[in-house]
Design a protein around this motif. Structure first.
Motif, short mmCIF file in Angstrom:
data_model
loop_
_atom_site.label_atom_id
_atom_site.label_comp_id
_atom_site.label_asym_id
_atom_site.label_seq_id
_atom_site.Cartn_x
_atom_site.Cartn_y
_atom_site.Cartn_z
N TYR A 50 0.81 -1.22 0.00
CA TYR A 50 0.00 0.00 0.00
C TYR A 50 0.84 1.27 0.00
O TYR A 50 0.30 2.37 0.16
CB TYR A 50 -0.93 -0.02 1.22
CG TYR A 50 -1.84 -1.21 1.25
CD1 TYR A 50 -3.04 -1.20 0.55
CD2 TYR A 50 -1.50 -2.37 1.95
CE1 TYR A 50 -3.89 -2.31 0.56
CE2 TYR A 50 -2.33 -3.47 1.97
CZ TYR A 50 -3.52 -3.44 1.27
OH TYR A 50 -4.35 -4.54 1.27
N GLN A 51 2.14 1.15 -0.18
CA GLN A 51 3.02 2.30 -0.03
C GLN A 51 2.72 3.41 -1.04
O GLN A 51 2.80 4.60 -0.69
CB GLN A 51 4.48 1.88 -0.14
CG GLN A 51 4.86 1.25 -1.48
CD GLN A 51 6.33 0.86 -1.54
OE1 GLN A 51 7.20 1.71 -1.36
NE2 GLN A 51 6.59 -0.42 -1.76
N HIS A 52 2.39 3.07 -2.26
CA HIS A 52 2.15 4.10 -3.27
C HIS A 52 0.86 4.88 -2.96
O HIS A 52 0.83 6.11 -3.09
CB HIS A 52 2.08 3.48 -4.66
CG HIS A 52 3.30 2.69 -5.02
ND1 HIS A 52 4.54 3.29 -5.16
CD2 HIS A 52 3.49 1.36 -5.23
CE1 HIS A 52 5.44 2.36 -5.46
NE2 HIS A 52 4.83 1.19 -5.51
N PHE A 53 -0.16 4.17 -2.53
CA PHE A 53 -1.39 4.84 -2.14
C PHE A 53 -1.16 5.72 -0.91
O PHE A 53 -1.63 6.85 -0.86
CB PHE A 53 -2.47 3.80 -1.85
CG PHE A 53 -3.76 4.38 -1.34
CD1 PHE A 53 -4.66 4.96 -2.22
CD2 PHE A 53 -4.07 4.34 0.01
CE1 PHE A 53 -5.86 5.50 -1.76
CE2 PHE A 53 -5.26 4.87 0.48
CZ PHE A 53 -6.16 5.45 -0.41
N ALA A 54 -0.42 5.20 0.07
CA ALA A 54 -0.16 5.97 1.29
C ALA A 54 0.65 7.23 0.99
O ALA A 54 0.38 8.30 1.56
CB ALA A 54 0.56 5.10 2.31
N ARG A 55 1.63 7.11 0.12
CA ARG A 55 2.42 8.29 -0.27
C ARG A 55 1.54 9.32 -0.98
O ARG A 55 1.67 10.53 -0.76
CB ARG A 55 3.58 7.88 -1.17
CG ARG A 55 4.74 7.23 -0.44
CD ARG A 55 6.00 7.22 -1.31
NE ARG A 55 7.13 6.71 -0.57
CZ ARG A 55 7.54 5.45 -0.59
NH1 ARG A 55 6.88 4.57 -1.32
NH2 ARG A 55 8.59 5.06 0.11
N TRP A 56 0.66 8.84 -1.83
CA TRP A 56 -0.25 9.74 -2.52
C TRP A 56 -1.16 10.46 -1.53
O TRP A 56 -1.40 11.68 -1.65
CB TRP A 56 -1.08 8.95 -3.53
CG TRP A 56 -2.13 9.76 -4.22
CD1 TRP A 56 -1.96 10.58 -5.30
CD2 TRP A 56 -3.52 9.81 -3.87
NE1 TRP A 56 -3.17 11.15 -5.64
CE2 TRP A 56 -4.13 10.70 -4.79
CE3 TRP A 56 -4.29 9.20 -2.89
CZ2 TRP A 56 -5.50 10.98 -4.74
CZ3 TRP A 56 -5.65 9.48 -2.83
CH2 TRP A 56 -6.24 10.36 -3.75
N MET A 57 -1.68 9.74 -0.55
CA MET A 57 -2.53 10.36 0.46
C MET A 57 -1.79 11.48 1.19
O MET A 57 -2.35 12.55 1.45
CB MET A 57 -2.99 9.30 1.47
CG MET A 57 -3.92 8.27 0.91
SD MET A 57 -5.64 8.82 0.85
CE MET A 57 -6.09 8.60 2.57
N ALA A 58 -0.53 11.22 1.53
CA ALA A 58 0.25 12.22 2.25
C ALA A 58 0.63 13.39 1.36
O ALA A 58 0.47 14.56 1.74
CB ALA A 58 1.50 11.58 2.84
#
Length: 285
Positions: A50-58
């Motif tokens: 989920y790292q790419h989604f989490a980075r996008w959220m941040a």
């Protein structure tokens, strides 16, 4: 650590959950976050997926996003997988609330969101801290049963529950997910509970208020959005709407097609993959 490419801060740490510690990674915007999000993984899917989604959220939405591995899995595994005693109910009733507790401790004065992928949202209605959640988002989550799957995927599911997989679990003392093409190894205790639910006519629903806590979500005014994808053979639309019924009459139902986003497929796992970034705004806006 600062991700210079996307101006995102990351922090690796452990937080307490019952009698154990869970391994987490927190993604932070450079400025003060407006919302704290806990991302609860699907079964057998490690936090790093989920790292790419989490980075996008941040980076794009200014939200703090916590990813973590459940007990006896991924970075949170301690000791031998054969000795692991975790169940899916432990993940849902102990680990998920513990992750939200950690985010409330770190960010006490912002909105608290939970995003659950598959099992990450499936037991939301029976969790103990729902009154402290400001918004729940469930993606491909539902109490699915074998009869829900379309053919030919149903044949694969039957094999997973009644064929080579249970034999392997009995022989090895854990589910050899990597060897079986499932994607991750899991404790035997997780597999057996998962199997008992997915082969029952209504999954875990008859246990609500008996061996599982009562469902309280319908008595709250906390908003919840449930997303189903037309090409999800693992948790089809009817299983997602079954969960929506448990969340209550105010649960918002969204049926999405990959073609809406110019994608050839999304399926059960793909919504959080980097190739599906076009989907992400729809999930949270």
């Amino acid at each position: 650590m600062l991700d210079a490419a996307q101006a995102v801060l990351t922090e690796d740490f452990h937080f307490p959950s019952g009698d154990t510690q869970l391994a987490a990674r927190l993604y932070l915007p450079v400025g003060k976050p407006r919302t704290a999000v806990v991302l609860h993984s699907a079964t057998g899917v490690p936090r790093d997926y989920y790292q790419h989604f989490a980075r996008w959220m941040a980076a794009e939405r200014g939200m703090a996003c916590l990813t973590y591995d459940y007990r006896d899995f991924g970075h949170s595994l301690r000791g031998s997988l054969k000795q692991a005693q975790a169940t899916m109910a432990d993940w849902a009733l102990i680990d998920m609330p513990a992750a939200r507790t950690e985010m409330r401790r770190r960010f006490p004065n912002v909105r608290q969101w939970s995003i659950g992928h598959s099992v990450g949202g499936m037991l939301g209605p029976v969790q103990p801290d729902i009154d402290q959640i400001d918004r729940m988002i469930c993606v491909c989550s539902g109490p699915v049963t074998v009869s829900d799957h379309p053919w030919p995927y149903r044949a694969l599911a039957l094999l997973f529950w009644y064929g080579h997989a249970p034999l392997a679990v009995k022989a090895l003392g854990y589910l050899p997910g990597k060897a079986l093409g499932f994607g991750a190894d899991l404790p035997a205790s997780v597999y057996w509970q998962w199997r008992s639910w997915c082969t029952a006519p209504r999954n875990y629903l008859p246990q609500v208020g008996v061996t599982l806590p009562k469902a309280r979500w319908a008595q709250t005014d906390t908003p919840v959005d449930l997303f189903a994808f037309e090409d999800d053979d693992l948790v089809p639309q009817k299983a997602v709407w079954r969960l929506a019924d448990l969340y209550g009459a105010n649960a918002r139902r969204h049926l999405l097609s990959p073609s809406e986003f110019g994608l050839p497929e999304v399926g059960h796992i793909g919504a959080f993959a980097r190739r599906s970034a076009a989907v992400w705004p729809r999930l949270i806006d």
